[in-house]
Design a protein around this motif. Structure first.
Motif, PDB file in Angstrom:
ATOM      1  N   ALA A   1       0.845  -1.191   0.000  1.00 17.70           N
ATOM      2  CA  ALA A   1       0.000   0.000   0.000  1.00 17.70           C
ATOM      3  C   ALA A   1       0.881   1.241   0.000  1.00 17.70           C
ATOM      4  CB  ALA A   1      -0.932   0.011   1.206  1.00 17.70           C
ATOM      5  N   LEU A   2       0.445   2.263  -0.734  1.00 22.51           N
ATOM      6  CA  LEU A   2       1.241   3.480  -0.886  1.00 22.51           C
ATOM      7  C   LEU A   2       0.408   4.716  -0.564  1.00 22.51           C
ATOM      8  CD1 LEU A   2       3.155   2.568  -4.172  1.00 22.51           C
ATOM      9  CD2 LEU A   2       3.976   2.385  -1.817  1.00 22.51           C
ATOM     10  N   PRO A   3       0.218   5.024   0.713  1.00 22.32           N
ATOM     11  CA  PRO A   3      -0.454   6.274   1.064  1.00 22.32           C
ATOM     12  C   PRO A   3       0.354   7.454   0.524  1.00 22.32           C
ATOM     13  CG  PRO A   3      -0.281   4.814   2.966  1.00 22.32           C
ATOM     14  CD  PRO A   3       0.593   4.238   1.897  1.00 22.32           C
ATOM     15  N   THR A   4      -0.308   8.319  -0.216  1.00 21.43           N
ATOM     16  CA  THR A   4       0.333   9.440  -0.881  1.00 21.43           C
ATOM     17  C   THR A   4      -0.226  10.736  -0.325  1.00 21.43           C
ATOM     18  OG1 THR A   4       0.575   8.093  -2.886  1.00 21.43           O
ATOM     19  CG2 THR A   4       0.837  10.469  -3.122  1.00 21.43           C
ATOM     20  N   PHE A   5       0.634  11.552   0.254  1.00 26.07           N
ATOM     21  CA  PHE A   5       0.186  12.797   0.874  1.00 26.07           C
ATOM     22  C   PHE A   5      -0.346  13.759  -0.205  1.00 26.07           C
ATOM     23  CE2 PHE A   5       0.603  16.891   2.949  1.00 26.07           C
ATOM     24  CZ  PHE A   5       0.137  16.595   4.222  1.00 26.07           C
ATOM     25  N   PRO A   6      -1.453  14.484   0.069  1.00 21.06           N
ATOM     26  CA  PRO A   6      -2.080  14.564   1.376  1.00 21.06           C
ATOM     27  C   PRO A   6      -3.268  13.629   1.612  1.00 21.06           C
ATOM     28  CG  PRO A   6      -2.929  16.301  -0.035  1.00 21.06           C
ATOM     29  CD  PRO A   6      -1.899  15.563  -0.845  1.00 21.06           C
ATOM     30  N   ASN A   7      -3.862  13.046   0.566  1.00 17.53           N
ATOM     31  CA  ASN A   7      -5.197  12.457   0.782  1.00 17.53           C
ATOM     32  C   ASN A   7      -5.495  11.216  -0.031  1.00 17.53           C
ATOM     33  OD1 ASN A   7      -5.270  13.926  -1.676  1.00 17.53           O
ATOM     34  ND2 ASN A   7      -7.479  14.161  -1.531  1.00 17.53           N
ATOM     35  N   THR A   8      -4.470  10.508  -0.499  1.00 18.75           N
ATOM     36  CA  THR A   8      -4.704   9.371  -1.385  1.00 18.75           C
ATOM     37  C   THR A   8      -4.146   8.092  -0.789  1.00 18.75           C
ATOM     38  OG1 THR A   8      -4.651  10.803  -3.331  1.00 18.75           O
ATOM     39  CG2 THR A   8      -4.343   8.457  -3.708  1.00 18.75           C
ATOM     40  N   PHE A   9      -4.895   6.986  -0.975  1.00 22.01           N
ATOM     41  CA  PHE A   9      -4.469   5.674  -0.499  1.00 22.01           C
ATOM     42  C   PHE A   9      -4.772   4.635  -1.572  1.00 22.01           C
ATOM     43  CE2 PHE A   9      -5.377   1.536   1.302  1.00 22.01           C
ATOM     44  CZ  PHE A   9      -4.310   1.330   2.162  1.00 22.01           C
ATOM     45  N   PHE A  10      -3.812   3.734  -1.817  1.00 21.29           N
ATOM     46  CA  PHE A  10      -4.076   2.587  -2.690  1.00 21.29           C
ATOM     47  C   PHE A  10      -3.107   1.475  -2.356  1.00 21.29           C
ATOM     48  CE2 PHE A  10      -1.289   5.575  -4.800  1.00 21.29           C
ATOM     49  CZ  PHE A  10      -0.306   4.814  -5.426  1.00 21.29           C
ATOM     50  N   ALA A  11      -3.560   0.241  -2.576  1.00 16.22           N
ATOM     51  CA  ALA A  11      -2.760  -0.951  -2.315  1.00 16.22           C
ATOM     52  C   ALA A  11      -2.628  -1.732  -3.610  1.00 16.22           C
ATOM     53  CB  ALA A  11      -3.403  -1.806  -1.226  1.00 16.22           C
ATOM     54  N   LEU A  12      -1.424  -1.790  -4.153  1.00 13.54           N
ATOM     55  CA  LEU A  12      -1.181  -2.408  -5.450  1.00 13.54           C
ATOM     56  C   LEU A  12      -1.355  -3.918  -5.384  1.00 13.54           C
ATOM     57  CD1 LEU A  12       1.958  -0.341  -6.482  1.00 13.54           C
ATOM     58  CD2 LEU A  12      -0.419   0.011  -7.187  1.00 13.54           C
ATOM     59  N   ASP A  13      -2.078  -4.448  -6.350  1.00 10.60           N
ATOM     60  CA  ASP A  13      -2.345  -5.881  -6.398  1.00 10.60           C
ATOM     61  C   ASP A  13      -2.360  -6.300  -7.863  1.00 10.60           C
ATOM     62  OD1 ASP A  13      -4.376  -8.312  -6.507  1.00 10.60           O
ATOM     63  OD2 ASP A  13      -3.672  -8.149  -4.444  1.00 10.60           O
ATOM     64  N   PRO A  14      -1.860  -7.484  -8.201  1.00  9.74           N
ATOM     65  CA  PRO A  14      -1.827  -7.898  -9.610  1.00  9.74           C
ATOM     66  C   PRO A  14      -3.182  -7.869 -10.303  1.00  9.74           C
ATOM     67  CG  PRO A  14      -0.436  -9.347  -8.312  1.00  9.74           C
ATOM     68  CD  PRO A  14      -1.171  -8.465  -7.330  1.00  9.74           C
ATOM     69  N   GLY A  15      -4.260  -8.058  -9.558  1.00  9.14           N
ATOM     70  CA  GLY A  15      -5.589  -8.073 -10.165  1.00  9.14           C
ATOM     71  C   GLY A  15      -6.218  -6.715 -10.325  1.00  9.14           C
ATOM     72  N   GLY A  16      -5.621  -5.684  -9.702  1.00  7.27           N
ATOM     73  CA  GLY A  16      -6.207  -4.350  -9.721  1.00  7.27           C
ATOM     74  C   GLY A  16      -6.253  -3.798  -8.318  1.00  7.27           C
ATOM     75  N   PHE A  17      -6.797  -2.593  -8.162  1.00  5.74           N
ATOM     76  CA  PHE A  17      -6.833  -2.013  -6.823  1.00  5.74           C
ATOM     77  C   PHE A  17      -7.857  -0.892  -6.739  1.00  5.74           C
ATOM     78  CE2 PHE A  17      -3.514   0.318  -9.114  1.00  5.74           C
ATOM     79  CZ  PHE A  17      -3.800   1.641  -8.816  1.00  5.74           C
ATOM     80  N   SER A  18      -8.075  -0.446  -5.520  1.00 12.08           N
ATOM     81  CA  SER A  18      -8.990   0.645  -5.226  1.00 12.08           C
ATOM     82  C   SER A  18      -8.174   1.902  -4.947  1.00 12.08           C
ATOM     83  CB  SER A  18      -9.853   0.280  -4.009  1.00 12.08           C
ATOM     84  OG  SER A  18     -10.705   1.336  -3.657  1.00 12.08           O
ATOM     85  N   LEU A  19      -8.353   2.922  -5.773  1.00  7.97           N
ATOM     86  CA  LEU A  19      -7.652   4.203  -5.629  1.00  7.97           C
ATOM     87  C   LEU A  19      -8.583   5.167  -4.911  1.00  7.97           C
ATOM     88  CD1 LEU A  19      -5.234   6.072  -6.389  1.00  7.97           C
ATOM     89  CD2 LEU A  19      -6.413   6.495  -8.554  1.00  7.97           C
ATOM     90  N   GLN A  20      -8.228   5.523  -3.684  1.00  6.48           N
ATOM     91  CA  GLN A  20      -9.131   6.286  -2.825  1.00  6.48           C
ATOM     92  C   GLN A  20      -8.550   7.658  -2.496  1.00  6.48           C
ATOM     93  OE1 GLN A  20      -9.763   2.043  -0.677  1.00  6.48           O
ATOM     94  NE2 GLN A  20     -10.019   3.814   0.661  1.00  6.48           N
ATOM     95  N   SER A  21      -9.380   8.677  -2.635  1.00 12.86           N
ATOM     96  CA  SER A  21      -9.001  10.034  -2.255  1.00 12.86           C
ATOM     97  C   SER A  21     -10.047  10.582  -1.293  1.00 12.86           C
ATOM     98  CB  SER A  21      -8.892  10.944  -3.485  1.00 12.86           C
ATOM     99  OG  SER A  21      -7.869  10.506  -4.344  1.00 12.86           O
ATOM    100  N   PHE A  22      -9.589  11.378  -0.326  1.00 14.11           N
ATOM    101  CA  PHE A  22     -10.449  11.882   0.739  1.00 14.11           C
ATOM    102  C   PHE A  22     -10.454  13.410   0.681  1.00 14.11           C
ATOM    103  CE2 PHE A  22      -8.795   7.791   1.779  1.00 14.11           C
ATOM    104  CZ  PHE A  22      -9.844   7.118   2.374  1.00 14.11           C
ATOM    105  N   TRP A  23     -11.669  13.981   0.549  1.00 12.02           N
ATOM    106  CA  TRP A  23     -11.808  15.421   0.355  1.00 12.02           C
ATOM    107  C   TRP A  23     -12.660  16.030   1.465  1.00 12.02           C
ATOM    108  CZ3 TRP A  23      -8.610  16.849  -3.338  1.00 12.02           C
ATOM    109  CH2 TRP A  23      -8.331  15.973  -4.398  1.00 12.02           C
ATOM    110  N   PRO A  24     -12.283  17.194   1.983  1.00 10.88           N
ATOM    111  CA  PRO A  24     -13.110  17.851   3.003  1.00 10.88           C
ATOM    112  C   PRO A  24     -14.356  18.467   2.379  1.00 10.88           C
ATOM    113  CG  PRO A  24     -11.266  19.264   2.389  1.00 10.88           C
ATOM    114  CD  PRO A  24     -11.063  17.964   1.659  1.00 10.88           C
TER     115      PRO A  24
END
Length: 401
Positions: free
Chosen positions: A278-301
């Protein structure tokens, strides 16, 4: 991922699996003031000192498949056009006509070979140049060259599109450099967005992001959904400059919820099959790399006590009935997993708003949360933050270089 990184990963995982005491060389983490998640004044500091200055991940190049393709970024009380030009370049512009400020585009996404204002029909090229003005003779001394669309800085990293509202900000490559080696061996640029979700949450954006920066809760909250796939005691954290991080956890069953008997490219490194990276990317993004694909999540106020989670389900560029059915099913699976978290967020926000819990306490497994909060303060500037709301800077010695 580089060989030296893999060796370090193996060593730290082995050490973590046999750890039975608090690490001697790890500092005490002071409590975090609850007002950071409830105070409109602190939210204003974040808006001015963080959101208006940071590189923000807003999409993927696959969402702009051809010249004229566009989508709108509509967070932070902004409306920004992200589009692909005739030359293939991806650009960003404020979604506002230079005449009287009307939004040019009203649909979230689509295709337009020219941006034409729906109010008075001023027309702009994909490069932002003002091209046509009805009854131009009525506008004395109008210089079209000086009245093009207002640009927003826009750069691409490994297929991910970023914008920045600060013209003086460092280049995106410099901002991402500390984390860049972690993505080696995973061709994110070859992926496409399969599904997109927008989820409204009754909590501060940082509280929602916190949930994804630790594995401590997984055995309890996700006992049947995620926990069976993860060897949670092997969870290790690397802290990088600019607030970025890397998490790694061994896979218990050799796969994750994203694994399926579908196409997977040959150039995905083995480490992503062996571990969840998983590669949390500042300031608001999280994703966990997987060979099948992944969920790219961003958090907004959306206010001190409201936020939005934007989720892109990323898969490979395959067009088949089986692939479509798989990602439609994944949409439901991801929503169900997120619901296990979301049902708790409002109660956390209420505890902080009511003063029931005046401070939050983080343990060693939650050090990523503290590193994130430290970076928030570094971006805003400690001198601009009331002393009662500041976070002590104690983790710089733990940063991986």
């Amino acid at each position: 991922m580089r060989t030296d990184t893999l060796e370090h990963l193996r060593r730290t995982m082995e050490a973590q699996l046999i750890r039975a005491e608090h690490p001697d060389d790890f500092p005490y983490l002071p409590p975090i003031p609850a007002s950071r998640y409830t105070d409109p004044g602190f939210a204003k500091l974040e808006h001015d000192g963080l959101w208006m200055r940071a590189w923000l991940q807003v999409g993927h190049v696959s969402e702009l498949p051809a010249p004229g393709s566009y989508f709108l970024f509509e967070q932070l009380e902004k409306s920004v056009i992200i589009s692909r030009g005739k030359d293939g370049a991806i650009r960003a512009f404020h979604n506002a006509c230079r005449h009287r400020g009307s939004a040019l585009l009203l649909q979230h996404s689509g295709k337009a070979m020219r941006f034409v204002c729906p109010y008075h029909a001023w027309g702009y090229s994909l490069e932002g140049e003002l091209k046509s003005v009805p009854d131009q003779h009525d506008f004395t001394c109008l210089d079209k060259a000086e009245n093009g669309l207002l640009p927003v800085r826009c750069e691409v990293d490994r297929g991910l599109i970023f914008i920045n509202f600060d013209e003086a900000a460092e280049p995106l490559a410099d901002f991402m450099a500390p984390q860049a080696p972690q993505k080696e061996g995973y061709p994110i640029e070859k992926m496409v967005v399969k599904e997109r979700l927008l989820i409204e949450m009754d909590c501060n954006w940082k509280l929602a992001l916190h949930n994804f920066l630790e594995i401590y809760h997984v055995a309890t909250v996700h006992a049947k959904s995620i926990a069976p796939y993860l060897d949670s005691p092997s969870f290790v954290v690397a802290l990088f400059a600019n607030g970025h991080m890397r998490f790694a956890t061994r896979k218990k069953k050799g796969n994750t919820i994203f694994e399926a008997d579908l196409y997977k490219p040959d150039d995905v490194a083995d480490v992503f099959s062996q571990c969840t990276i998983a590669l949390p990317t500042f300031p608001n993004t999280f994703f966990a790399l997987d060979p099948g694909g992944f969920s790219l999540q961003s958090f907004w106020p959306a206010g001190p006590d409201k936020s939005i989670m934007e989720v892109r389900l990323m898969g490979w560029d395959v067009d088949s009935d089986a692939d479509r059915e798989h990602w439609q099913a994944m949409n439901g699976i991801v929503r169900n997993i997120l619901s296990e978290d979301l049902c708790l967020f409002r109660s956390i926000q209420q505890s902080l708003e009511q003063g029931t819990i005046p401070q939050l306490r983080f343990g060693y497994q939650e050090r990523a949360l503290y590193w994130f909060e430290e970076e928030v303060d570094r971006r805003i500037g400690a001198d601009a933050i009331p002393e009662s709301q500041r976070v002590a800077q104690v983790l710089s010695g733990q940063m991986q270089r």
